[in-house]
Design a protein around this motif. Structure first.
Motif, PDB file in Angstrom:
ATOM      1  N   ASN A  62     122.497 -42.625 -59.222  1.00  0.00           N
ATOM      2  CA  ASN A  62     121.513 -43.095 -60.197  1.00  0.00           C
ATOM      3  C   ASN A  62     120.778 -41.931 -60.841  1.00  0.00           C
ATOM      4  OD1 ASN A  62     122.002 -45.872 -59.596  1.00  0.00           O
ATOM      5  ND2 ASN A  62     120.913 -45.549 -57.676  1.00  0.00           N
ATOM      6  N   MET A  63     121.309 -41.508 -61.998  1.00  0.00           N
ATOM      7  CA  MET A  63     120.703 -40.412 -62.753  1.00  0.00           C
ATOM      8  C   MET A  63     120.659 -40.793 -64.228  1.00  0.00           C
ATOM      9  SD  MET A  63     122.522 -37.028 -61.163  1.00  0.00           S
ATOM     10  CE  MET A  63     124.172 -37.586 -61.547  1.00  0.00           C
ATOM     11  N   PRO A  64     119.736 -40.193 -64.972  1.00  0.00           N
ATOM     12  CA  PRO A  64     119.678 -40.464 -66.419  1.00  0.00           C
ATOM     13  C   PRO A  64     120.812 -39.756 -67.162  1.00  0.00           C
ATOM     14  CG  PRO A  64     118.087 -38.784 -65.827  1.00  0.00           C
ATOM     15  CD  PRO A  64     118.705 -39.267 -64.535  1.00  0.00           C
ATOM     16  N   LYS A  65     121.040 -40.155 -68.357  1.00  0.00           N
ATOM     17  CA  LYS A  65     121.998 -39.568 -69.305  1.00  0.00           C
ATOM     18  C   LYS A  65     123.447 -39.785 -68.888  1.00  0.00           C
ATOM     19  CE  LYS A  65     118.727 -36.200 -71.029  1.00  0.00           C
ATOM     20  NZ  LYS A  65     118.433 -34.814 -71.288  1.00  0.00           N
ATOM     21  N   MET A  66     123.851 -39.267 -67.754  1.00  0.00           N
ATOM     22  CA  MET A  66     125.204 -39.463 -67.242  1.00  0.00           C
ATOM     23  C   MET A  66     125.092 -39.628 -65.728  1.00  0.00           C
ATOM     24  SD  MET A  66     128.491 -36.917 -67.407  1.00  0.00           S
ATOM     25  CE  MET A  66     129.652 -37.585 -68.589  1.00  0.00           C
ATOM     26  N   ASN A  67     125.397 -40.841 -65.249  1.00  0.00           N
ATOM     27  CA  ASN A  67     125.225 -41.087 -63.820  1.00  0.00           C
ATOM     28  C   ASN A  67     126.340 -40.440 -62.995  1.00  0.00           C
ATOM     29  OD1 ASN A  67     127.480 -42.905 -63.418  1.00  0.00           O
ATOM     30  ND2 ASN A  67     126.269 -44.553 -64.314  1.00  0.00           N
ATOM     31  N   GLY A  68     126.211 -40.520 -61.695  1.00  0.00           N
ATOM     32  CA  GLY A  68     127.151 -39.868 -60.801  1.00  0.00           C
ATOM     33  C   GLY A  68     128.569 -40.404 -60.886  1.00  0.00           C
ATOM     34  N   LEU A  69     128.726 -41.702 -61.109  1.00  0.00           N
ATOM     35  CA  LEU A  69     130.068 -42.270 -61.206  1.00  0.00           C
ATOM     36  C   LEU A  69     130.771 -41.791 -62.475  1.00  0.00           C
ATOM     37  CD1 LEU A  69     129.321 -45.878 -59.926  1.00  0.00           C
ATOM     38  CD2 LEU A  69     130.343 -43.978 -58.656  1.00  0.00           C
ATOM     39  N   GLU A  70     130.041 -41.735 -63.575  1.00  0.00           N
ATOM     40  CA  GLU A  70     130.608 -41.206 -64.820  1.00  0.00           C
ATOM     41  C   GLU A  70     130.934 -39.725 -64.675  1.00  0.00           C
ATOM     42  OE1 GLU A  70     128.088 -43.976 -67.984  1.00  0.00           O
ATOM     43  OE2 GLU A  70     127.152 -42.202 -67.103  1.00  0.00           O
ATOM     44  N   THR A  71     130.071 -39.006 -63.992  1.00  0.00           N
ATOM     45  CA  THR A  71     130.287 -37.574 -63.779  1.00  0.00           C
ATOM     46  C   THR A  71     131.507 -37.338 -62.899  1.00  0.00           C
ATOM     47  OG1 THR A  71     127.898 -37.246 -63.957  1.00  0.00           O
ATOM     48  CG2 THR A  71     129.181 -35.431 -63.028  1.00  0.00           C
ATOM     49  N   LEU A  72     131.644 -38.131 -61.852  1.00  0.00           N
ATOM     50  CA  LEU A  72     132.819 -38.038 -60.979  1.00  0.00           C
ATOM     51  C   LEU A  72     134.093 -38.206 -61.789  1.00  0.00           C
ATOM     52  CD1 LEU A  72     134.334 -38.094 -58.217  1.00  0.00           C
ATOM     53  CD2 LEU A  72     133.867 -40.569 -58.191  1.00  0.00           C
ATOM     54  N   LYS A  73     134.119 -39.214 -62.630  1.00  0.00           N
ATOM     55  CA  LYS A  73     135.301 -39.480 -63.447  1.00  0.00           C
ATOM     56  C   LYS A  73     135.607 -38.302 -64.377  1.00  0.00           C
ATOM     57  CE  LYS A  73     137.398 -43.474 -65.525  1.00  0.00           C
ATOM     58  NZ  LYS A  73     137.219 -44.858 -65.943  1.00  0.00           N
ATOM     59  N   ALA A  74     134.565 -37.728 -64.979  1.00  0.00           N
ATOM     60  CA  ALA A  74     134.754 -36.586 -65.885  1.00  0.00           C
ATOM     61  C   ALA A  74     135.270 -35.362 -65.121  1.00  0.00           C
ATOM     62  CB  ALA A  74     133.436 -36.253 -66.584  1.00  0.00           C
ATOM     63  N   ILE A  75     134.767 -35.138 -63.929  1.00  0.00           N
ATOM     64  CA  ILE A  75     135.215 -33.997 -63.122  1.00  0.00           C
ATOM     65  C   ILE A  75     136.683 -34.159 -62.760  1.00  0.00           C
ATOM     66  CG2 ILE A  75     135.013 -32.903 -60.832  1.00  0.00           C
ATOM     67  CD1 ILE A  75     131.945 -33.483 -61.053  1.00  0.00           C
ATOM     68  N   LYS A  76     137.046 -35.328 -62.295  1.00  0.00           N
ATOM     69  CA  LYS A  76     138.410 -35.550 -61.813  1.00  0.00           C
ATOM     70  C   LYS A  76     139.432 -35.614 -62.955  1.00  0.00           C
ATOM     71  CE  LYS A  76     137.396 -35.169 -57.619  1.00  0.00           C
ATOM     72  NZ  LYS A  76     137.877 -34.023 -56.878  1.00  0.00           N
ATOM     73  N   LYS A  77     138.990 -35.879 -64.170  1.00  0.00           N
ATOM     74  CA  LYS A  77     139.903 -35.890 -65.323  1.00  0.00           C
ATOM     75  C   LYS A  77     140.164 -34.493 -65.873  1.00  0.00           C
ATOM     76  CE  LYS A  77     139.524 -40.468 -67.271  1.00  0.00           C
ATOM     77  NZ  LYS A  77     139.249 -41.243 -68.459  1.00  0.00           N
ATOM     78  N   ASN A  78     139.314 -33.538 -65.528  1.00  0.00           N
ATOM     79  CA  ASN A  78     139.450 -32.181 -66.037  1.00  0.00           C
ATOM     80  C   ASN A  78     140.274 -31.351 -65.054  1.00  0.00           C
ATOM     81  OD1 ASN A  78     139.041 -29.416 -66.672  1.00  0.00           O
ATOM     82  ND2 ASN A  78     137.137 -29.938 -67.730  1.00  0.00           N
ATOM     83  N   PRO A  79     141.449 -30.889 -65.445  1.00  0.00           N
ATOM     84  CA  PRO A  79     142.302 -30.127 -64.523  1.00  0.00           C
ATOM     85  C   PRO A  79     141.625 -28.886 -63.928  1.00  0.00           C
ATOM     86  CG  PRO A  79     143.468 -30.609 -66.565  1.00  0.00           C
ATOM     87  CD  PRO A  79     142.051 -31.057 -66.761  1.00  0.00           C
ATOM     88  N   ALA A  80     140.684 -28.304 -64.639  1.00  0.00           N
ATOM     89  CA  ALA A  80     140.001 -27.110 -64.137  1.00  0.00           C
ATOM     90  C   ALA A  80     139.080 -27.422 -62.960  1.00  0.00           C
ATOM     91  CB  ALA A  80     139.196 -26.454 -65.263  1.00  0.00           C
ATOM     92  N   TYR A  81     138.642 -28.677 -62.843  1.00  0.00           N
ATOM     93  CA  TYR A  81     137.672 -29.053 -61.808  1.00  0.00           C
ATOM     94  C   TYR A  81     138.200 -30.104 -60.834  1.00  0.00           C
ATOM     95  CZ  TYR A  81     134.888 -27.387 -65.761  1.00  0.00           C
ATOM     96  OH  TYR A  81     134.413 -26.669 -66.821  1.00  0.00           O
ATOM     97  N   ALA A  82     139.338 -30.678 -61.120  1.00  0.00           N
ATOM     98  CA  ALA A  82     139.834 -31.833 -60.354  1.00  0.00           C
ATOM     99  C   ALA A  82     139.989 -31.568 -58.864  1.00  0.00           C
ATOM    100  CB  ALA A  82     141.152 -32.315 -60.941  1.00  0.00           C
ATOM    101  N   ALA A  83     140.258 -30.325 -58.480  1.00  0.00           N
ATOM    102  CA  ALA A  83     140.463 -30.012 -57.060  1.00  0.00           C
ATOM    103  C   ALA A  83     139.158 -29.769 -56.301  1.00  0.00           C
ATOM    104  CB  ALA A  83     141.368 -28.791 -56.922  1.00  0.00           C
ATOM    105  N   ILE A  84     138.040 -29.721 -56.999  1.00  0.00           N
ATOM    106  CA  ILE A  84     136.757 -29.496 -56.325  1.00  0.00           C
ATOM    107  C   ILE A  84     136.393 -30.764 -55.541  1.00  0.00           C
ATOM    108  CG2 ILE A  84     134.292 -28.991 -56.590  1.00  0.00           C
ATOM    109  CD1 ILE A  84     135.012 -27.670 -59.298  1.00  0.00           C
ATOM    110  N   PRO A  85     136.123 -30.644 -54.257  1.00  0.00           N
ATOM    111  CA  PRO A  85     135.707 -31.817 -53.482  1.00  0.00           C
ATOM    112  C   PRO A  85     134.368 -32.351 -53.982  1.00  0.00           C
ATOM    113  CG  PRO A  85     136.285 -29.990 -52.046  1.00  0.00           C
ATOM    114  CD  PRO A  85     136.242 -29.450 -53.430  1.00  0.00           C
ATOM    115  N   VAL A  86     134.289 -33.681 -54.110  1.00  0.00           N
ATOM    116  CA  VAL A  86     133.073 -34.325 -54.587  1.00  0.00           C
ATOM    117  C   VAL A  86     132.644 -35.382 -53.574  1.00  0.00           C
ATOM    118  CG1 VAL A  86     132.026 -35.709 -56.426  1.00  0.00           C
ATOM    119  CG2 VAL A  86     133.740 -33.970 -56.996  1.00  0.00           C
ATOM    120  N   VAL A  87     131.369 -35.342 -53.222  1.00  0.00           N
ATOM    121  CA  VAL A  87     130.786 -36.322 -52.314  1.00  0.00           C
ATOM    122  C   VAL A  87     129.702 -37.063 -53.076  1.00  0.00           C
ATOM    123  CG1 VAL A  87     129.443 -36.622 -50.193  1.00  0.00           C
ATOM    124  CG2 VAL A  87     131.275 -34.910 -50.287  1.00  0.00           C
ATOM    125  N   LEU A  88     129.719 -38.386 -53.026  1.00  0.00           N
ATOM    126  CA  LEU A  88     128.676 -39.196 -53.641  1.00  0.00           C
ATOM    127  C   LEU A  88     127.558 -39.385 -52.626  1.00  0.00           C
ATOM    128  CD1 LEU A  88     128.842 -40.521 -56.548  1.00  0.00           C
ATOM    129  CD2 LEU A  88     130.971 -39.670 -55.665  1.00  0.00           C
TER     130      LEU A  88
END
Length: 148
Positions: A62-88
């Motif tokens: 729960n964050m303004p502008k771009m929430n964590g779920l949207e951010t997760l999706k953007a990270i995982k769609k970008n090949p440069a960042y997709a391998a970075i482990p993400v914890v919600l």
């Protein structure tokens, strides 16, 4: 052994940031913690990484502008960042959010604890994972982070 040394925390609540920082420093003060307050700011910080990407990203939902779920999706769609482990990391324990996070590549999900000792246990567990060799998202049964 602590594997994640360069951690990005995306959290808009300053009290939660301080609580997390204090717990992290109590566990081990040798970490580099970079904080952003929304998904756009985090993605901008990632773009500016010229040398070392984070070892681990921790996202509030729960964050303004771009929430964590949207951010997760953007990270995982970008090949440069997709391998970075993400914890919600959220106060929200709704099954719908947990399933979305799992389906979109998060590595773990944990509900923000109110007790300092519990947060320290969560952080110890997170930091003890060898993310370089354990970047596969666990099955759904093991996805929600519980310290035993």
């Amino acid at each position: 052994m602590m594997f994640a040394k360069n951690i990005y925390l995306c959290e808009d609540d300053t009290d939660d940031v301080e609580f997390f920082q204090e717990a992290l420093n109590t566990v081990d003060g040798s970490f580099n913690l970079t904080v952003s307050c929304n998904g756009f700011e985090l993605l901008d910080q990632l773009k500016k990484c010229t040398h070392t990407l984070p070892d681990l990203i921790i996202l509030d939902i729960n964050m303004p502008k771009m929430n964590g779920l949207e951010t997760l999706k953007a990270i995982k769609k970008n090949p440069a960042y997709a391998a970075i482990p993400v914890v919600l990391y959220s106060t929200c324990a709704e099954e719908e959010y947990i399933q979305y996070a799992h389906a979109n590549g998060a590595h773990y999900y944990f509900v923000k604890p109110y007790e300092f000792g519990t947060l320290k246990l969560y952080i110890k567990k997170l930091l003890s994972i060898n993310w370089k060799s354990s970047i596969i998202t666990p099955n759904f049964r093991d996805f929600v982070f519980i310290v035993s």
